[in-house]
Design a protein around this motif. Structure first.
Motif, PDB file in Angstrom:
ATOM      1  N   ASN A 144       2.484  -4.377   3.597  1.00  0.00           N
ATOM      2  CA  ASN A 144       3.396  -3.474   4.284  1.00  0.00           C
ATOM      3  C   ASN A 144       2.665  -2.777   5.418  1.00  0.00           C
ATOM      4  O   ASN A 144       1.449  -2.933   5.576  1.00  0.00           O
ATOM      5  CB  ASN A 144       3.974  -2.458   3.298  1.00  0.00           C
ATOM      6  CG  ASN A 144       4.805  -3.128   2.231  1.00  0.00           C
ATOM      7  OD1 ASN A 144       5.759  -3.843   2.532  1.00  0.00           O
ATOM      8  ND2 ASN A 144       4.432  -2.940   0.978  1.00  0.00           N
ATOM      9  N   LYS A 145       3.387  -1.986   6.181  1.00  0.00           N
ATOM     10  CA  LYS A 145       2.822  -1.282   7.331  1.00  0.00           C
ATOM     11  C   LYS A 145       1.534  -0.558   6.944  1.00  0.00           C
ATOM     12  O   LYS A 145       1.495   0.174   5.952  1.00  0.00           O
ATOM     13  CB  LYS A 145       3.851  -0.294   7.869  1.00  0.00           C
ATOM     14  CG  LYS A 145       3.407   0.442   9.107  1.00  0.00           C
ATOM     15  CD  LYS A 145       4.515   1.334   9.617  1.00  0.00           C
ATOM     16  CE  LYS A 145       4.073   2.092  10.867  1.00  0.00           C
ATOM     17  NZ  LYS A 145       5.166   2.924  11.406  1.00  0.00           N
ATOM     18  N   GLY A 146       0.474  -0.798   7.704  1.00  0.00           N
ATOM     19  CA  GLY A 146      -0.814  -0.154   7.464  1.00  0.00           C
ATOM     20  C   GLY A 146      -1.749  -0.930   6.555  1.00  0.00           C
ATOM     21  O   GLY A 146      -2.924  -0.602   6.449  1.00  0.00           O
ATOM     22  N   ASP A 147      -1.252  -1.977   5.903  1.00  0.00           N
ATOM     23  CA  ASP A 147      -2.100  -2.778   5.011  1.00  0.00           C
ATOM     24  C   ASP A 147      -2.971  -3.744   5.818  1.00  0.00           C
ATOM     25  O   ASP A 147      -2.599  -4.177   6.909  1.00  0.00           O
ATOM     26  CB  ASP A 147      -1.244  -3.574   4.026  1.00  0.00           C
ATOM     27  CG  ASP A 147      -0.564  -2.692   2.992  1.00  0.00           C
ATOM     28  OD1 ASP A 147      -0.972  -1.522   2.839  1.00  0.00           O
ATOM     29  OD2 ASP A 147       0.375  -3.184   2.336  1.00  0.00           O
ATOM     30  N   VAL A 148      -4.123  -4.076   5.238  1.00  0.00           N
ATOM     31  CA  VAL A 148      -5.113  -4.931   5.904  1.00  0.00           C
ATOM     32  C   VAL A 148      -5.484  -6.071   4.970  1.00  0.00           C
ATOM     33  O   VAL A 148      -5.617  -5.881   3.760  1.00  0.00           O
ATOM     34  CB  VAL A 148      -6.374  -4.107   6.258  1.00  0.00           C
ATOM     35  CG1 VAL A 148      -7.440  -4.986   6.893  1.00  0.00           C
ATOM     36  CG2 VAL A 148      -6.018  -2.945   7.180  1.00  0.00           C
ATOM     37  N   PHE A 149      -5.667  -7.286   5.528  1.00  0.00           N
ATOM     38  CA  PHE A 149      -6.039  -8.462   4.742  1.00  0.00           C
ATOM     39  C   PHE A 149      -7.043  -9.273   5.539  1.00  0.00           C
ATOM     40  O   PHE A 149      -6.969  -9.337   6.769  1.00  0.00           O
ATOM     41  CB  PHE A 149      -4.797  -9.311   4.440  1.00  0.00           C
ATOM     42  CG  PHE A 149      -4.968 -10.290   3.318  1.00  0.00           C
ATOM     43  CD1 PHE A 149      -4.811  -9.899   2.000  1.00  0.00           C
ATOM     44  CD2 PHE A 149      -5.278 -11.623   3.584  1.00  0.00           C
ATOM     45  CE1 PHE A 149      -4.958 -10.811   0.955  1.00  0.00           C
ATOM     46  CE2 PHE A 149      -5.427 -12.533   2.551  1.00  0.00           C
ATOM     47  CZ  PHE A 149      -5.268 -12.124   1.234  1.00  0.00           C
ATOM     48  N   VAL A 150      -7.996  -9.905   4.845  1.00  0.00           N
ATOM     49  CA  VAL A 150      -9.039 -10.694   5.496  1.00  0.00           C
ATOM     50  C   VAL A 150      -8.862 -12.172   5.174  1.00  0.00           C
ATOM     51  O   VAL A 150      -8.618 -12.536   4.023  1.00  0.00           O
ATOM     52  CB  VAL A 150     -10.443 -10.228   5.038  1.00  0.00           C
ATOM     53  CG1 VAL A 150     -11.523 -11.127   5.596  1.00  0.00           C
ATOM     54  CG2 VAL A 150     -10.682  -8.786   5.454  1.00  0.00           C
ATOM     55  N   PHE A 151      -9.000 -13.017   6.211  1.00  0.00           N
ATOM     56  CA  PHE A 151      -8.975 -14.468   6.060  1.00  0.00           C
ATOM     57  C   PHE A 151     -10.371 -14.995   6.390  1.00  0.00           C
ATOM     58  O   PHE A 151     -10.808 -14.908   7.540  1.00  0.00           O
ATOM     59  CB  PHE A 151      -7.946 -15.101   6.995  1.00  0.00           C
ATOM     60  CG  PHE A 151      -6.554 -14.538   6.842  1.00  0.00           C
ATOM     61  CD1 PHE A 151      -5.767 -14.882   5.761  1.00  0.00           C
ATOM     62  CD2 PHE A 151      -6.043 -13.655   7.776  1.00  0.00           C
ATOM     63  CE1 PHE A 151      -4.491 -14.375   5.615  1.00  0.00           C
ATOM     64  CE2 PHE A 151      -4.766 -13.131   7.643  1.00  0.00           C
ATOM     65  CZ  PHE A 151      -3.989 -13.494   6.558  1.00  0.00           C
ATOM     66  N   PRO A 152     -11.087 -15.559   5.422  1.00  0.00           N
ATOM     67  CA  PRO A 152     -12.444 -16.060   5.682  1.00  0.00           C
ATOM     68  C   PRO A 152     -12.459 -17.198   6.701  1.00  0.00           C
ATOM     69  O   PRO A 152     -11.510 -17.977   6.807  1.00  0.00           O
ATOM     70  CB  PRO A 152     -12.915 -16.552   4.304  1.00  0.00           C
ATOM     71  CG  PRO A 152     -12.090 -15.774   3.329  1.00  0.00           C
ATOM     72  CD  PRO A 152     -10.749 -15.622   3.990  1.00  0.00           C
ATOM     73  N   GLN A 153     -13.544 -17.288   7.424  1.00  0.00           N
ATOM     74  CA  GLN A 153     -13.710 -18.284   8.482  1.00  0.00           C
ATOM     75  C   GLN A 153     -13.464 -19.701   7.981  1.00  0.00           C
ATOM     76  O   GLN A 153     -13.954 -20.106   6.938  1.00  0.00           O
ATOM     77  CB  GLN A 153     -15.135 -18.196   9.043  1.00  0.00           C
ATOM     78  CG  GLN A 153     -15.425 -19.204  10.132  1.00  0.00           C
ATOM     79  CD  GLN A 153     -16.797 -19.008  10.748  1.00  0.00           C
ATOM     80  OE1 GLN A 153     -17.374 -17.938  10.638  1.00  0.00           O
ATOM     81  NE2 GLN A 153     -17.314 -20.024  11.394  1.00  0.00           N
ATOM     82  N   GLY A 154     -12.671 -20.453   8.754  1.00  0.00           N
ATOM     83  CA  GLY A 154     -12.481 -21.874   8.508  1.00  0.00           C
ATOM     84  C   GLY A 154     -11.532 -22.231   7.381  1.00  0.00           C
ATOM     85  O   GLY A 154     -11.325 -23.411   7.113  1.00  0.00           O
ATOM     86  N   LEU A 155     -10.916 -21.233   6.719  1.00  0.00           N
ATOM     87  CA  LEU A 155     -10.000 -21.551   5.620  1.00  0.00           C
ATOM     88  C   LEU A 155      -8.548 -21.530   6.103  1.00  0.00           C
ATOM     89  O   LEU A 155      -8.177 -20.734   6.970  1.00  0.00           O
ATOM     90  CB  LEU A 155     -10.172 -20.561   4.468  1.00  0.00           C
ATOM     91  CG  LEU A 155     -11.546 -20.574   3.787  1.00  0.00           C
ATOM     92  CD1 LEU A 155     -11.548 -19.642   2.578  1.00  0.00           C
ATOM     93  CD2 LEU A 155     -11.959 -21.985   3.373  1.00  0.00           C
ATOM     94  N   ILE A 156      -7.740 -22.421   5.535  1.00  0.00           N
ATOM     95  CA  ILE A 156      -6.319 -22.484   5.886  1.00  0.00           C
ATOM     96  C   ILE A 156      -5.653 -21.180   5.455  1.00  0.00           C
ATOM     97  O   ILE A 156      -5.804 -20.739   4.316  1.00  0.00           O
ATOM     98  CB  ILE A 156      -5.634 -23.678   5.201  1.00  0.00           C
ATOM     99  CG1 ILE A 156      -6.213 -24.996   5.734  1.00  0.00           C
ATOM    100  CG2 ILE A 156      -4.120 -23.636   5.408  1.00  0.00           C
ATOM    101  CD1 ILE A 156      -5.715 -26.233   5.010  1.00  0.00           C
TER     102      ILE A 156
END
Length: 203
Positions: A144-156
């Motif tokens: 939701n608004k203000g939330d943060v998520f990380v996607f590791p390098q090179g992953l779909i």
């Protein structure tokens, strides 16, 4: 003797890990020079740093404007990377604004050269990434608004607007040129095409 050998092995491993990371900068910056600078750093011509001015670091005025989401995916990415702003050369960062129409998506894709951290500015998103083979484990979350998520390098990874209103996110990436490979476009839209038999057998 064994203790000394173990200590030397540990030191060697720690140094090899340090050498495996990306190279450090050799200068403060390399402002891209579209007029044909004579010094090249990481593939881009640099102007003489003595001639740099504050305007060289004023990158972009337009991220407040929504992208056009009237397409099949219902999303638009406004990128700010070295391909658009040559002044980012050697600085190791870039960002993007992503607009999502109702039920729009940023389809499964990878950034071969960057980890991404995504912040939801408006609306709600369902996001996720898949680990590498053989596990293929999905890590996903509703944001939701203000939330943060990380996607590791090179992953779909992907983002999907699971709300009933438009959504906006800002993504920061750990490369001046993160690259993007949209999985469906790469597999089904390559030129020349991958042989049908190969694609059929794979799927």
């Amino acid at each position: 003797m064994a203790a000394k050998f173990f200590l030397l092995a540990l030191l060697a491993l720690s140094f090899s890990g340090a050498l495996a990371s990306g190279p450090s900068q050799l200068q403060d910056f390399c402002v891209g020079d579209s007029r044909g600078g004579v010094i090249f750093v990481n593939g881009f011509a640099c102007k003489d740093p003595k001639t740099a001015v504050a305007e060289d670091f004023f990158f972009f005025c337009g991220l407040h404007m929504a992208g056009n989401t009237s397409n099949k995916q219902g999303s638009a990415v406004t990128a700010v990377n070295v391909a658009h702003i040559a002044r980012l050369n050697t600085l190791g960062i870039s960002l993007a604004r992503v607009d999502y129409d109702r039920y729009g998506q940023n389809p499964p894709h990878i950034h071969p050269r960057a980890t991404e951290i995504l912040t939801v500015v408006e609306g709600s998103l369902y996001v996720g990434f898949v680990t590498s083979n053989p596990e293929n484990k999905l890590f996903s979350k509703a944001l939701n608004k203000g939330d943060v998520f990380v996607f590791p390098q090179g992953l779909i990874h992907f983002q999907y607007n699971c709300g009933t209103t438009k959504a906006i996110a800002i993504a920061a990436l750990s490369s001046k040129n993160p690259g993007v490979i949209t999985i469906a476009n790469a597999v089904f839209g390559s030129k020349p095409s991958i042989l049908d038999d190969i694609v059929a057998k794979a799927f």
